[in-house]
Scaffold this motif. Structure first.
Motif, PDB file in Angstrom:
ATOM      1  N   GLN A   1     -66.738   8.859  -2.380  1.00  0.00           N
ATOM      2  CA  GLN A   1     -66.122   7.635  -1.877  1.00  0.00           C
ATOM      3  C   GLN A   1     -65.640   7.850  -0.449  1.00  0.00           C
ATOM      4  OE1 GLN A   1     -63.141   6.284  -4.674  1.00  0.00           O
ATOM      5  NE2 GLN A   1     -64.694   5.345  -5.967  1.00  0.00           N
ATOM      6  N   ARG A   2     -66.314   7.188   0.466  1.00  0.00           N
ATOM      7  CA  ARG A   2     -65.947   7.298   1.882  1.00  0.00           C
ATOM      8  C   ARG A   2     -65.019   6.160   2.258  1.00  0.00           C
ATOM      9  NH1 ARG A   2     -70.849   6.519   5.730  1.00  0.00           N
ATOM     10  NH2 ARG A   2     -70.510   4.353   5.082  1.00  0.00           N
ATOM     11  N   TRP A   3     -63.932   6.503   2.941  1.00  0.00           N
ATOM     12  CA  TRP A   3     -63.000   5.497   3.431  1.00  0.00           C
ATOM     13  C   TRP A   3     -63.371   5.111   4.854  1.00  0.00           C
ATOM     14  CZ3 TRP A   3     -57.954   8.429   1.721  1.00  0.00           C
ATOM     15  CH2 TRP A   3     -57.800   8.276   0.342  1.00  0.00           C
ATOM     16  N   GLY A   4     -63.577   3.824   5.081  1.00  0.00           N
ATOM     17  CA  GLY A   4     -63.874   3.349   6.428  1.00  0.00           C
ATOM     18  C   GLY A   4     -65.302   3.665   6.836  1.00  0.00           C
TER      19      GLY A   4
ATOM     20  N   PRO B   1     -64.759   8.264   9.669  1.00  0.00           N
ATOM     21  CA  PRO B   1     -63.497   8.839  10.137  1.00  0.00           C
ATOM     22  C   PRO B   1     -63.700  10.166  10.867  1.00  0.00           C
ATOM     23  CG  PRO B   1     -63.688   8.986   7.745  1.00  0.00           C
ATOM     24  CD  PRO B   1     -64.800   8.105   8.211  1.00  0.00           C
TER      25      PRO B   1
ATOM     26  N   SER C   1     -69.128   3.424   0.130  1.00  0.00           N
ATOM     27  CA  SER C   1     -68.181   3.079   1.187  1.00  0.00           C
ATOM     28  C   SER C   1     -67.153   2.066   0.693  1.00  0.00           C
ATOM     29  CB  SER C   1     -68.925   2.501   2.399  1.00  0.00           C
ATOM     30  OG  SER C   1     -69.780   3.469   2.966  1.00  0.00           O
TER      31      SER C   1
ATOM     32  N   GLY D   1     -60.652   1.960   4.051  1.00  0.00           N
ATOM     33  CA  GLY D   1     -59.649   3.002   3.956  1.00  0.00           C
ATOM     34  C   GLY D   1     -58.261   2.430   3.736  1.00  0.00           C
TER      35      GLY D   1
ATOM     36  N   ASP E   1     -54.261   6.146   5.778  1.00  0.00           N
ATOM     37  CA  ASP E   1     -55.233   7.177   6.149  1.00  0.00           C
ATOM     38  C   ASP E   1     -55.346   7.286   7.668  1.00  0.00           C
ATOM     39  OD1 ASP E   1     -57.314   9.128   5.727  1.00  0.00           O
ATOM     40  OD2 ASP E   1     -58.717   7.583   6.397  1.00  0.00           O
TER      41      ASP E   1
ATOM     42  N   TYR F   1     -57.532   7.860  10.167  1.00  0.00           N
ATOM     43  CA  TYR F   1     -58.988   7.938  10.287  1.00  0.00           C
ATOM     44  C   TYR F   1     -59.443   8.537  11.609  1.00  0.00           C
ATOM     45  CZ  TYR F   1     -58.224   3.479  12.729  1.00  0.00           C
ATOM     46  OH  TYR F   1     -57.763   2.490  13.572  1.00  0.00           O
TER      47      TYR F   1
END
Length: 290
Positions: A185-188, A191, A246, A249, A253, A255
């Motif tokens: 799970q990627r935030w944004g 980053p 995706s 975020g 976070d 980033y």
């Protein structure tokens, strides 16, 4: 004589790794919230309530009750656990005729988002999350204590022993996802972080200790790395793609988290030596053995 060192948080990931690094090179006293059954780790209350001289050269304060994600879920725990514990520790050390140098492991996240360059120690902190705000509050208490203190604002540490349940450590999680074909799970969007291998962190800690460094210092690789590049390195070393999911975020976070480590480098002649590619290769080899 070798330095005598006290370590709090001795049963945590960082505390255990510090013990392994120091080995038998110097006398250690280990403390955690609960003592170990074999007596090798003492209860923190033994340290905080004792009145005999500590006769220690250094105290590495690695005790902290949370990581960024679960700090957001239980925002009260830092005020209820970590800061009161630190206040008690400060009070105990202030009673010492010769207090040890206290090395506090803080975080580069105290700065908040980087201003299109690596954050420097004289930048005004703008922490976003509960965890970073708590670390900054701890720093302020330490600076006001009158004790000899060395505060290390550390980048994104990787290369520590980990488990699938850990909620911190993006590098290990990426490797596990590649090896098991599980989604990451990627935030944004992409980053940017400063990734520091644990070996380099421990060598920086040793250098700061050897020089009896005081003040506030950034410790990181000094390299801003997009997550996409880290993913490429993991895929190359594992030979497997990393499935990516995706999502936006969270507000806390950081980033864009970059550190300018030039001041620490000039003061100590320290340089990180483990490249991110080499660090990822080590992580892959370690996790394949499990």
């Amino acid at each position: 004589m070798p330095d005598s060192i006290l370590i709090t948080g001795a049963r945590g990931r960082v505390g255990r790794a510090i013990q392994m690094t120091l080995g038998s090179s110097c006398p250690l006293r280990l403390f955690s919230r609960t003592a170990s059954s074999d007596g090798s780790v003492e209860a923190l209350d033994t340290l905080l309530t004792g009145d005999a001289p500590l006769e220690a050269d250094f105290l590495i304060h690695a005790a902290w009750s949370c990581v960024p994600a679960n700090a957001e879920e239980r925002p009260e725990q830092i005020k209820q656990i970590d800061l009161p514990l630190l206040d008690r520790l400060i009070d105990r050390l202030q009673k010492e005729t010769r207090p040890p140098l206290l090395l506090f492991i803080s975080t580069g996240a105290v700065y908040g988002l980087a201003p299109d360059r690596g954050n420097r120690e004289d930048d005004t902190p703008h922490p976003l999350g509960v965890y970073a705000k708590g670390k900054l509050a701890a720093e302020e208490r330490l600076r006001a204590s009158g004790l000899p203190v060395c505060i290390l604002r550390v980048g994104n540490l990787y290369g520590l022993p980990s488990s699938p349940e850990d909620r911190q450590g993006v590098t290990a999680r990426l490797v596990r996802c590649a090896l098991t074909n599980q989604p990451f799970q990627r935030w944004g969007d992409d980053p940017i972080k400063d990734y520091l291998h644990s070996d380099d962190f421990f060598s920086a800690l040793t250098r700061a200790r050897g020089l009896r460094l005081t003040g506030t210092w950034n410790v990181g690789s000094g390299i801003a790395t997009p997550l996409s590049h880290l993913v490429e390195l993991v895929e190359k070393q594992t030979g497997h793609p990393v499935p990516i999911l995706s999502q936006p975020g969270p507000a806390w976070d950081v980033y864009d988290n970059r550190l300018d480590v030039s001041r620490f480098t000039r003061a100590t002649d320290w340089q990180p030596t483990v490249t991110l590619a080499e660090g990822v290769a080590r992580e892959v080899a370690a996790l394949r053995e499990l």
